[in-house]
Write an enzyme that holds these catalytic residues in place. Structure first.
Site, PDB file in Angstrom:
ATOM      1  N   CYS A 134       0.875  -1.170   0.000  1.00 20.99           N
ATOM      2  CA  CYS A 134       0.000   0.000   0.000  1.00 20.99           C
ATOM      3  C   CYS A 134       0.917   1.226   0.000  1.00 20.99           C
ATOM      4  CB  CYS A 134      -0.997  -0.021   1.160  1.00 20.99           C
ATOM      5  SG  CYS A 134      -0.300   0.220   2.806  1.00 20.99           S
ATOM      6  N   ARG A 168      -3.565  -0.517   5.484  1.00 19.97           N
ATOM      7  CA  ARG A 168      -4.084  -1.611   4.663  1.00 19.97           C
ATOM      8  C   ARG A 168      -3.145  -2.797   4.556  1.00 19.97           C
ATOM      9  NH1 ARG A 168      -5.382   1.926  -0.497  1.00 19.97           N
ATOM     10  NH2 ARG A 168      -3.495   2.913   0.299  1.00 19.97           N
ATOM     11  N   ASP A 207      -7.913   3.919   0.757  1.00 21.09           N
ATOM     12  CA  ASP A 207      -7.054   4.198   1.905  1.00 21.09           C
ATOM     13  C   ASP A 207      -7.871   4.766   3.070  1.00 21.09           C
ATOM     14  OD1 ASP A 207      -4.955   4.708   3.613  1.00 21.09           O
ATOM     15  OD2 ASP A 207      -3.843   5.966   2.185  1.00 21.09           O
TER      16      ASP A 207
END
Length: 145
Positions: free
Chosen positions: A9, A15, A118
């Site tokens: 990420c 994440r 996100d």
């Protein structure tokens, strides 16, 4: 055979650490497959975001001890499979390591190439949604590993 999976990420504090922990759960926690994570613009050395950890704990998991890492060409090269959260991450991975084209996919590949937005800087429900997506998407991956 897939022996090493890298999950990517941006900051490597939300994440990808959640996905790393979830995929380890689905892989059975054995030593035969190494699951790691890294960030394209990592907050190097930082622990997992407190809301990400809260969501993990609410689901019986933890990323305690996690320290964010910056992705490198070596990490990408060593991985047998690279999973990214968003399409733009795949482009960034390919610019670092063009040879990764055949082994880099979205974590949501089996859900029509769905992305995981996100949650950084957002509220607990956004983190819970990200976790739910990650969990569902990685369960689908487990069937293909």
């Amino acid at each position: 055979m897939i022996n090493r999976i890298l999950i990517v990420c941006v900051g490597n504090i939300c994440r990808s650490p959640m996905a790393e922990v979830v995929l380890r759960k689905y892989m059975g926690g054995g030593d035969e497959v190494v699951v790691e994570s890294a960030g394209l613009a990592a907050l190097v050395g930082n622990p997992v975001d407190p809301l990400a950890e809260r969501v993990l704990r609410d689901n019986g998991l933890s990323a305690e001890g996690h320290a964010a890492r910056q992705i490198t060409e070596a990490m990408i090269s060593q991985a047998d499979l690279v999973l990214a959260m968003q399409r733009r991450h795949i482009g960034a991975i390919h610019s670092i390591a063009p040879q990764a084209r055949g082994k880099t996919f979205l974590v949501g590949k089996w859900e029509g190439d769905a992305e995981v937005p996100d949650p950084y800087g957002k509220t607990l429900p956004i983190f819970e949604d990200a976790y739910g997506r990650i969990d569902r998407m990685l369960y689908a991956w487990r069937m293909h590993l």
